[in-house]
Each structure stands twice: as structure tokens, then as C-alpha cells.
Design an enzyme around this catalytic site. Structure first.
Site, PDB file in Angstrom:
ATOM      1  CB  SER A  78      -0.924  -0.001   1.213  1.00  0.00           C
ATOM      2  OG  SER A  78      -1.830  -1.076   1.156  1.00  0.00           O
ATOM      3  NE  ARG A 110      -5.265   0.626  10.124  1.00  0.00           N
ATOM      4  CZ  ARG A 110      -6.065   0.563  11.205  1.00  0.00           C
ATOM      5  NH1 ARG A 110      -7.382   0.541  11.020  1.00  0.00           N
ATOM      6  NH2 ARG A 110      -5.568   0.540  12.427  1.00  0.00           N
ATOM      7  N   PRO A 135      -2.822   2.022  -3.755  1.00  0.00           N
ATOM      8  CG  PRO A 135      -5.139   2.198  -3.602  1.00  0.00           C
ATOM      9  CD  PRO A 135      -3.965   2.711  -4.373  1.00  0.00           C
ATOM     10  CG  PHE A 136      -5.593  -2.292  -3.452  1.00  0.00           C
ATOM     11  CD1 PHE A 136      -5.660  -2.766  -2.159  1.00  0.00           C
ATOM     12  CD2 PHE A 136      -6.577  -1.416  -3.882  1.00  0.00           C
ATOM     13  CE1 PHE A 136      -6.687  -2.377  -1.299  1.00  0.00           C
ATOM     14  CE2 PHE A 136      -7.610  -1.024  -3.039  1.00  0.00           C
ATOM     15  CZ  PHE A 136      -7.663  -1.502  -1.743  1.00  0.00           C
ATOM     16  CD  GLU A 145     -11.057  -2.488 -10.409  1.00  0.00           C
ATOM     17  OE1 GLU A 145     -12.255  -2.604 -10.667  1.00  0.00           O
ATOM     18  OE2 GLU A 145     -10.172  -2.605 -11.280  1.00  0.00           O
ATOM     19  CE  LYS A 170     -15.188  -1.804 -16.127  1.00  0.00           C
ATOM     20  NZ  LYS A 170     -14.209  -2.361 -17.098  1.00  0.00           N
TER      21      LYS A 170
END
Length: 372
Positions: free
Chosen positions: A29, A38, A245-246, A263, A279
Site C-alpha cells: 500500500s 492501510r 493502494p493495492f 482497484e 470504470k
């Protein structure tokens, strides 16, 4: 389970310390977000490896008959563990990837006209130790389970010993490897311009004929790597240019996956399930006024909102098949999220799993996945 809190060490520094160990997994992250991203996790040295290739499952190189999903459920059930709510949620377990072609274990589909790269449909490494991070509170821990030992006493001894091994590795930070630019050749698409235009027109025709609502025309870009190409250096540059974040760096033998995604594909927390489809995208601008104008254009875009709502309806339908009646909800639709280089429209779809639906063993969230 043996848990040891550490003095803060940056996740990317921990990755450098463990980079020489087999099958490194870094769930990253890198982007700061008040609701997302987080936690981060770094791990290596799995005690077992589960692979699905050609529709068949194998564990540590031995083929296993049966449905790959049931085989995985049975495998994970061998390693139940307590779950501590005061720690980041992934407390060791299976980490890896599910490729899109894994859908062939769930549905009957025709063979693709153009074969892919013939990679495994899934690789999951089973880890007994993970270095976990809580970025909100700037805390990190070594979590060691002692698996695959089955005897409680020996499992406790292994958990402490493995925590000691990881602590020793993390106490010796490595300097990042310096790799000069230009370690990859020119990028080449599997489409020519003419072939791509033809594919787009074909999709338009199918939509107008009522045969489909939406299609994803995917391009594969390839480049030849030089002998000095370093995946970790590449990923460091990627997360610096496009913090997400991912993000993830997965070392699976000769295969390495570097991922930088905003996502969340799927989140499970007990019986609560959440998906966050994206999207609608527009490039950002360094000029603040122009950047705001572009964000406004995206939010007002009829085309982008229609595309987002379409995928939300699809996910509502999918979740309703496994959730309790009337529990599927859309708490956010077409909200604006801004990242380093783009603005996105993001929706949230939630639900409560039905009582007869099982995903992982009952004790503890065991699987961390990356969509590739």
C-alpha cells in the site's frame, strides 16, 4: 502464533532485506488514502506451493485429482489458526495470484483463438511468517504461525525460531541495487493499428446487434529484457511514479508479477463482502485549474457514468447469487478518486454472504490475492 512487534522499518527496506530469499511476496500500500491502503505485507520462504495449470491442481509438484477449488479448501483447512483482531488482517497464509484463465475451472468456455503465454492459472504460496504493517499507526510486526508443524509444542518452537530468522534478516538492511535505465528493449503490441480498429468496430457491431453490452479489448505489450534487468528495481521505480493502494511484487520462480492497482477486486471480512469497481478514467494535469476541470468533465461524462453503472449492475447480480436476500447494496456510485496520474470513477458494492457459502477456512482470513 508468535507475534513480535518491530521498530519501524519501511516496507520497501524489508523487501530489500528479503529479496534474495525464495518466492518473495510484497503486498504494497504505497499510496496514502484515508480509507484504502492501510496495510502492507512482506513475506518469503513458503512451506508449500499450490499451482493450478491446465485445469489441474498440484501441491509441491505432485498432481492432485479433483476440483481445484475444493483441493485448495482442503489444503488450507490443514492449517487452522487463531485470528487476532488487534493485528493487520493477513496473519500469514496463502498469497499469490488468480489469472483470468482460472475461470475455466468454473465455466465451460471455448479455447481462445490466440493462445496466451501458457502461464499457470494460479500460483499460491503458503507462508508461515509475514511481516505486517499498519500505515495508519506506523507499527509493524513479525507474525509467525509455526506451520506446517502439527504438534502444538513443535509448532510453537518453529514459530519462535522462524521469527528469529526473519528478525535477523531485517536487522541487516541492504542497499538498493542500482540499475541503469534502458534495461528493457522497445515495447511491442500484439495488435497492429489496423487490427485494433477492426476489433473496436467488431465490438461496436455486437453491441448494436444486442449480443453484448460491454467488452474489454486487451493488448499485450512485450519487451526483451537485458541480462542486468532487476525486477525489484523496476518495482521501486513503478511505486515511486505511480503509488497505489493495492500494489504487489510477487516472485514465483522464473515468473515475476509487478502490479500497481487502485482497484480493490474483492474484500472479505467475516460474512461481509465488498467490491470496488473502477470504470471511467481521465488523465490528470499539473495545472491545478485544468486538473479540476478534467475531474469535473469525468464526473459529468454520460458515457463514463453509463459504463460504471453497467459494471455495478453486473456485480450486484454476481453478489446476489452468494449473498443473503436484500443484503446487496451500493453505498457509493461514480465517486471521484484521484491518483498520481489519473482521476477515476469508483463505485462500491457490498453484501452479506449466505450461511451456506464458504470461501476460506472458518478460522482466520487466509488468502491474499492479486488480480492479473
Amino acid at each position: 502464533m508468535h507475534v513480535r512487534e518491530l521498530q519501524w522499518i519501511e516496507p520497501i527496506t524489508a523487501v530489500q532485506c528479503l529479496a534474495h530469499r525464495p518466492h518473495l511476496s510484497f503486498l504494497d500500500s504505497a499510496a496514502t488514502h484515508e480509507l484504502l491502503g492501510r496495510y502492507s505485507y512482506v513475506t518469503c520462504d513458503p512451506f508449500s506451493t499450490y499451482i493450478v495449470a491446465g485445469g489441474r491442481a498440484s501441491c509441491n509438484g505432485e498432481d492432485i485429482d479433483g476440483d481445484p477449488w475444493e483441493v485448495l479448501r482442503t489444503l488450507l483447512a490443514n492449517y487452522p489458526q487463531e485470528h487476532r483482531p488487534d493485528l493487520p488482517p493477513f496473519q500469514a497464509g496463502a498469497a499469490g495470484f488468480f489469472a483470468y484463465d482460472l475461470n475455466r475451472t468454473l465455466e465451460r468456455l471455448p479455447a481462445p483463438a490466440i493462445p496466451g503465454q501458457r502461464l499457470p492459472h494460479s500460483i499460491l504460496h503458503l507462508y508461515d511468517v509475514v511481516v505486517s504493517y499498519d500505515h495508519r499507526n506506523n507499527r509493524c510486526w513479525i507474525v509467525s504461525t509455526g506451520w506446517p508443524e502439527q504438534d502444538p509444542a513443535r509448532r510453537g518452537e518453529r514459530a519462535r525460531r522462524r521469527a528469529d530468522e526473519f528478525a535477523a534478516l531485517l536487522a541487516n538492511p541492504k542497499s538498493p541495487r542500482i540499475v541503469l535505465p534502458g534495461t528493457a528493449g522497445a515495447w511491442n503490441s500484439n495488435f497492429s493499428r489496423e487490427a485494433y480498429i477492426t476489433a473496436v468496430q467488431r465490438v461496436i457491431d455486437l453491441i448494436l446487434a444486442g449480443d453484448l453490452f460491454q467488452a474489454n479489448i486487451a493488448q499485450r505489450f512485450t519487451a526483451r529484457l537485458s541480462t542486468i534487468f532487476d525486477p525489484l528495481t523496476f518495482y521501486r521505480q513503478l511505486r515511486s511514479l505511480n503509488p497505489a493502494p493495492f500494489g504487489a511484487l510477487l516472485r514465483c520462480g522464473k515468473l515475476t508479477i509487478a502490479s500497481s492497482s487502485p482497484e480493490r477486486f474483492l474484500k472479505l471480512d467475516g460474512t461481509k463482502v465488498e467490491t470496488r469497481p473502477i470504470k471511467g478514467t481521465i488523465a490528470r494535469s499539473v495545472d491545478s485549474n485544468e486538473d479540476q476541470r478534467r475531474a469535473n468533465v469525468l464526473v459529468a461524462s454520460e458515457k463514463d457514468r453509463a459504463e460504471n453503472i453497467m459494471i455495478v449492475d453486473l456485480l450486484r447480480n454476481d453478489l446476489s447469487r452468494v449473498c443473503t436476500p436484500h443484503s446487496v447494496d451500493v453505498p457509493a456510485q461514480c465517486d471521484l478518486e484521484s491518483y498520481a496520474s489519473v482521476h477515476h470513477l469508483v463505485s462500491i458494492v457490498t453484501g452479506t454472504l449466505a450461511g451456506d457459502v464458504k470461501w476460506t477456512p472458518e478460522r482466520g482470513p487466509w488468502i491474499a490475492k492479486v488480480k492479473v
